[in-house]
Design an enzyme around this catalytic site. Sequence first.
Site, PDB file in Angstrom:
ATOM      1  N   ASP A  74       0.869  -1.188   0.000  1.00  0.00           N
ATOM      2  CA  ASP A  74       0.000   0.000   0.000  1.00  0.00           C
ATOM      3  C   ASP A  74       0.903   1.234   0.000  1.00  0.00           C
ATOM      4  O   ASP A  74       1.422   1.633   1.047  1.00  0.00           O
ATOM      5  CB  ASP A  74      -0.906   0.009   1.240  1.00  0.00           C
ATOM      6  CG  ASP A  74      -2.006  -1.058   1.168  1.00  0.00           C
ATOM      7  OD1 ASP A  74      -1.796  -2.089   0.471  1.00  0.00           O
ATOM      8  OD2 ASP A  74      -3.058  -0.876   1.807  1.00  0.00           O
TER       9      ASP A  74
ATOM     10  N   LYS B   4      -6.675   3.164  -3.814  1.00  0.00           N
ATOM     11  CA  LYS B   4      -7.144   3.175  -2.429  1.00  0.00           C
ATOM     12  C   LYS B   4      -7.400   4.618  -2.018  1.00  0.00           C
ATOM     13  O   LYS B   4      -6.639   5.514  -2.377  1.00  0.00           O
ATOM     14  CB  LYS B   4      -6.065   2.518  -1.556  1.00  0.00           C
ATOM     15  CG  LYS B   4      -6.320   2.550  -0.056  1.00  0.00           C
ATOM     16  CD  LYS B   4      -5.237   1.765   0.696  1.00  0.00           C
ATOM     17  CE  LYS B   4      -5.289   2.017   2.188  1.00  0.00           C
ATOM     18  NZ  LYS B   4      -4.193   1.337   2.922  1.00  0.00           N
TER      19      LYS B   4
ATOM     20  N   LYS C 261      -9.947   0.102  -3.026  1.00  0.00           N
ATOM     21  CA  LYS C 261      -9.947  -0.119  -1.583  1.00  0.00           C
ATOM     22  C   LYS C 261     -10.429   1.145  -0.896  1.00  0.00           C
ATOM     23  O   LYS C 261      -9.849   2.217  -1.058  1.00  0.00           O
ATOM     24  CB  LYS C 261      -8.548  -0.497  -1.086  1.00  0.00           C
ATOM     25  CG  LYS C 261      -8.483  -0.681   0.445  1.00  0.00           C
ATOM     26  CD  LYS C 261      -7.148  -1.241   0.896  1.00  0.00           C
ATOM     27  CE  LYS C 261      -6.994  -1.170   2.418  1.00  0.00           C
ATOM     28  NZ  LYS C 261      -5.671  -1.630   2.874  1.00  0.00           N
TER      29      LYS C 261
END
Lengths: 323, 481
Positions: free
Chosen positions: A156, A223, A259
């Site tokens: 991430d 995300k 996400k």
Amino acid sequence: MSAILTRTALLRSTDHDAIKQFVLALPAVDQVGAEGRAAMLATRSIKTSSKVYAIDKAISMIDLTTLEGADTQGKVRALCAKAVRPDPTDSTAPSVAAVCVYNDLVGIAREHLDSIGGQNVAVAAVTTAFPSGRASMAVKLQDTRDAISAGASEIDMVIDRGAFLSGNYGKVFDEISAIKEVCGDGEKRAHLKVILETGELVTYDNVRRASWLAMLAGADFIKTSTGKISPAATPPVVLVMLESVRDFYAKTGTRVGVKAAGGIRTAKDAIKQLVLVNETTGSDWLDPTLFRIGASALLNDLLLQRQKLSTGHYSGPNYVTLD
Amino acid sequence: MSPFEYAPAPESRAIVDIASSYGLFINGEFINGAGTAYKTINPATEEVLSEIAEGSSADIDLAVKAARRAYAKVWSKMPAAERGKYLYRIARIMQERAREFAVLETLNNGKPIRESRDIDVPLAAAHFFYHAGWADKLEHAGLGSAPKPHGVVGQIIPWNFPLLMLSWKVAPALATGNTVVLKPAETTPLTALLFADVCRQAGLPPGVVNIVTGAGATGAALVSHPDVNKIAFTGSTKVGKAIAREIVGTKKSVTLELGGKGANIVFDDAPMDETIEGIVNGIFFNQGHVCCAGSRLLIQENVHEEVLERLRHRMSQLRVGDPMDKNTDVGAINSAAQLGRITELATAGDNEGAQRWSTPCDLPTKGFWYAPTIFTGVTQAHRIAREEIFGPVLSVLTFRTPAEAIEKANNTPYGLSAGVWTDKGSRLLWTAARLRAGVVWGNTFNRFDPTSPFGGYKESGWGREGGRHGLAAYLKQGEQA
């Protein structure tokens, strides 16, 4: 629509001017309209059998997260145990998708998950000088290499919001591309989630532009947020990102995941996110490989609701486990 | 099939208590009318809901006399602030009984409960709140220092927004000091009759609001009654013209809110996802039973294929079916007659060479249903580009330049609404200034607010409703006063 193009063919060149031109030519987002659409979808009433489906689906999509300075090995082990078996009283509750931790705790997380039968639960590491992203490229690359060698199968990363807001889209693109290269290629690659930190990008136009930049540079997932900035995964932000991955798929045939992370605390919030997915990208995205929810407290509310559906009554906070 | 099929989420109808028959609400009481009764149904199931009295001309006379008496003895003598209190009280009761109104509206009209719950009923209450505030401030409305009410107002409303149209009519009439005889639409009387109960609950003096149900003949008796000072009508242009002819040579004032064939103009720089939502909302909101619907879509030719592809994709997600299900997007057509009219015009579209595409969906076997439909390849010469369909049917045309968009948009006998979709502020203002329509929405559609005047150009009507302009229609000004 036009013929299917490869990711790279969409951009005629990775020259910074070409990237900027592409990003600025994306269709605008009308703020009032986007918020109105998200608000309307929030009125969907998910009951009985569809609620059962949604709750288990949401649990299986969670990246169970702890990102604190105070994190310890003990805390991470506890999180892993919960990730594998969220409800100790009910083995039918699914495992979550991943645990999400800082770089230095990846090794212990992977080791512990493997030792308790959690091989199917991934370890995601936040890298690239998370959460601010303020470090040299060399540090960001090394941060990512460290995480992968310690056993992270998901990365991430954060984008450089300063570069983005100053119009240096090329720099953002190059950084994502470089991290993508570290993540590798093929089946065994580390999956790359690109955190846009939408709370700092502020406008929906920026959210769409950053989404496309990340997808063009090779993101497996886009995300919303680090969880350190508010607002985070608001429904209209997630809506705009879902529209972006839907359009990207139509143009390239590549499915990019989304996400939603930060601010999703209740089962109701999570179900609203699933409705957004269902009615924007369609049900193909209702899968942990294409939609994730980054959360910690959410899991317990989902479990409480799950118990309520199976027993017919609510229990209480002492009937679900502390993280 | 999606694994995430939403299970049925029906709103309970237990909250409403529908009587087996209803009389006429005259002078604060329900009385048996002199006419015969007719059945009112649920258009989604054809279930008979109740028997409704058909008001005769004798009943209308009784109602007008009650309204005149209430005007002369009570309402015109009451301090304006006291009048306002009644409106506030009605507004609050409508909010308290919102679920009851929403369920009843959906049962009798066929519109989705999501719309009656989130749009019709809250807006109806908002109209009473807004006008309650005006009641004691009329001398500051810019309509002269001492504007006077007309007296007895006859009001005739349509079936597409039964309660909302009632509130658009009754709230300003009462706030300005008039008394009312209202005729609801033949097919949708139930929420008006529930509103009669609200008037009683609020302690409104008898005769201030009278509700006489019935069909065209009842309405005609109201229009021609000699002691009615003003007529306010919302409905078809055909009936509007008949009313205008009827009152020529009398001292009656009139406002008419009639049909439309709204143009929804999409420029190539429009915010695409929100535009698609706006197109859908413009024509499929309330099954297209909306006088200001965006029923003509004008797309700039260089983006029209992309817009249509996105539109078809979005339309295939519309949830058509049981109006009482909280997840339904498109409900039932209000009546067999209206379904016949929609079917006839759509067939004309086929015959004139336009291409039809409809949302793939299973329609219920009972009740009146029409799948959301678009026609492409439509030209200005087609009937479906000129006549109001008043159903979930969209005619799609293209244009090449902004000037051509304006020309096509204005090339209609109607002029009620229009929409403009562009990310460019200057183009939005340039376009809006040239559209001959009473309402122009910019990057949105079908938005309503009690503070905003609503009404038509050309064959779409006379006068405005809502806002300060709407007050003018219920007050005598200048020489009239």
